[in-house]
Design a protein around this motif. Structure first.
Motif, PDB file in Angstrom:
ATOM      1  N   UNK A   1       0.868  -1.174   0.090  1.00 56.44           N
ATOM      2  CA  UNK A   1      -0.030  -0.011  -0.036  1.00 56.44           C
ATOM      3  C   UNK A   1       0.866   1.223   0.029  1.00 56.44           C
ATOM      4  N   UNK A   2       0.255   2.166  -0.713  1.00 54.87           N
ATOM      5  CA  UNK A   2       1.102   3.685  -0.763  1.00 54.87           C
ATOM      6  C   UNK A   2       1.438   4.026   0.837  1.00 54.87           C
ATOM      7  N   UNK A   3       0.472   3.890   1.449  1.00 56.34           N
ATOM      8  CA  UNK A   3       0.257   4.435   2.870  1.00 56.34           C
ATOM      9  C   UNK A   3      -0.704   3.354   3.464  1.00 56.34           C
ATOM     10  N   UNK A   4      -0.246   3.473   5.007  1.00 56.34           N
ATOM     11  CA  UNK A   4      -1.328   2.187   5.624  1.00 56.34           C
ATOM     12  C   UNK A   4      -2.779   2.714   6.019  1.00 56.34           C
ATOM     13  N   UNK A   5      -3.316   2.748   4.917  1.00 60.84           N
ATOM     14  CA  UNK A   5      -4.726   3.597   5.046  1.00 60.84           C
ATOM     15  C   UNK A   5      -5.554   2.517   3.942  1.00 60.84           C
TER      16      UNK A   5
ATOM     17  N   UNK B   1      -2.404  -0.886  10.225  1.00 66.54           N
ATOM     18  CA  UNK B   1      -2.934  -0.269   9.294  1.00 66.54           C
ATOM     19  C   UNK B   1      -4.328   0.521   9.730  1.00 66.54           C
ATOM     20  N   UNK B   2      -4.707   1.356   8.859  1.00 64.81           N
ATOM     21  CA  UNK B   2      -6.031   2.221   9.538  1.00 64.81           C
ATOM     22  C   UNK B   2      -7.131   2.217   8.389  1.00 64.81           C
ATOM     23  N   UNK B   3      -8.108   2.758   8.721  1.00 65.99           N
ATOM     24  CA  UNK B   3      -9.258   2.641   7.636  1.00 65.99           C
ATOM     25  C   UNK B   3      -9.896   4.285   7.864  1.00 65.99           C
ATOM     26  N   UNK B   4     -10.089   4.811   6.776  1.00 67.41           N
ATOM     27  CA  UNK B   4     -10.787   6.214   6.867  1.00 67.41           C
ATOM     28  C   UNK B   4     -12.228   5.918   6.193  1.00 67.41           C
TER      29      UNK B   4
END
Length: 387
Positions: free
Chosen positions: A70-74, A326-329
């Motif tokens: 992933x490009x960022x952990x989102x 990782x995170x979620x928006x």
């Protein structure tokens, strides 16, 4: 053209451009909304440590989530009725996520169907499953997600019974909206939204209509949907669904250490520390407060992600520093979608990325995967001391 510098800018435009019932659907929680509020305010209690005279060149926000680069952990979280925030909303959000290099998660309760999104994108996306009483329908969803080459299933555990959200009841929330005098008055100020909806055939729940037995139109959908979320779901059923799926499994809705340990037992690939954005159990701890105990219990045995309350790249960085992988928006990208369509989702991702990257550098790090609690000042008793 408005200058967009933060998620709040997108939120302001979203409120102006999207019908009230759908904006309120996004920007609300259950009952008193205590947990909804604390999801964001608890992030504010975590302070950052500035470090200087550190080489900040060559920074990287690249990471992996369940083995996927992933490009960022989102990741983009599953959000129901996304296609009501903007015409073909799920397709637009999925395209933006694909171009940016982060995962998109399609909700069971999406307006665009699994097949719609698969046809419009090139890379595999994730599919979020709600378990319904109609077992044939649930199995059909899993089969359709496999056929669409979805690379992970996100099984939501915290919506066996629907939490009450006062705004949705008062607004008479439906998809598509019922054309009452109140609704027509609201729509009269949202011409762009209305023209977009007139230009698409996707105006109701595409994963259900035409797929669930006896559900052929919006009229039959309402009677089928009443009471369909299965309150009987237990850990044995989670294990059976894991075996039926056969691929990467993410369990969403974990707030308690005991449940995190159960998720480990059934062999999940990752868990999401989440309270459904404050939309289910009002009075529950915020996700960021719940995270430390779960990290301590299972963080070295299973991948732990965090959802609920993230409104900035600094929030992402804080969650990663606290141990999340990782995170979620959800609301953050929905504000972008409602404000500016696909371009708005891209803008939301750019805002999150820039904030995270610059803050990481000012905290003395240049690799997101090496960020730890050393960048934080955590208040004593942050996770709470409870009898």
């Amino acid at each position: 053209m408005a200058v967009i510098t933060c998620i709040q800018d997108l939120k302001d435009l979203h409120k102006k451009r999207t019908p009230k019932m759908f904006y309120d659907y996004c920007e609300s929680g259950s009952w008193t909304e205590q947990t909804f509020r604390e999801n964001t305010t608890d992030f504010e209690q975590l302070r950052l440590r500035q470090r200087v005279a550190v080489d900040m060149e060559g920074r990287s926000t690249k990471s992996t989530m369940i083995g996927q680069e992933v490009a960022m952990p989102v990741a983009l979280a599953p959000v129901g009725s996304t296609g009501m925030q903007c015409a073909d909303g799920e397709i637009k959000a999925a395209r933006a996520a694909e171009k940016f290099g982060v995962p998109f998660t399609l909700s069971t309760m999406s307006i665009c169907s699994i097949e719609d999104v698969a046809e419009a994108t090139s890379n595999p996306f994730w599919f979020q499953l709600y378990v319904m009483r109609d077992e044939e329908f649930t199995s059909g969803l899993i089969a359709r997600a496999k056929a669409a080459n979805c690379s992970a299933m996100v099984l939501t555990l915290d919506l066996q019974i629907l939490g009450q959200r006062h705004k949705d009841l008062k607004n008479g929330l439906t998809a598509p909206p019922k054309l009452t005098p109140k609704t027509l008055m609201d729509l009269s100020h949202r011409w762009s939204w209305g023209m977009g909806m007139l230009g698409t055939k996707r105006r109701t729940f595409g994963n259900i209509v035409g797929h669930a037995k006896g559900v052929d139109d919006i009229g039959t959908l309402s009677s089928w949907a009443d009471g369909q979320f299965d309150p009987r779901m237990d850990w044995d059923q989670v294990k059976r669904l894991k075996d039926e799926w056969g691929g990467k499994l993410i369990l969403k809705g974990i707030l308690d250490v005991d449940d995190a340990l159960k998720a480990l037992e059934v062999g999940a690939d990752a868990i999401v520390v989440s309270n459904h954005g404050g939309r289910q159990l009002d009075g529950a701890l915020s996700s960021i407060r719940s995270l430390p105990a779960i990290i301590d219990a299972v963080g070295d045995k299973i991948e732990v992600h965090l959802d609920s309350g993230i409104r900035s790249g600094q929030d992402v960085l804080k969650a990663m520093a606290m141990g999340a992988k990782g995170t979620y928006i959800g609301r953050a990208y929905i504000h972008g979608l409602g404000a500016m369509g696909e371009e708005g989702v891209t803008k939301a991702l750019e805002v999150i990325h820039k904030e995270m990257d610059i803050t990481m550098a000012l905290c003395g790090h240049k690799d997101i995967e090496k960020v730890g609690r050393d960048i934080l000042l955590v208040p004593k008793g942050f996770a709470g001391e409870w009898e």
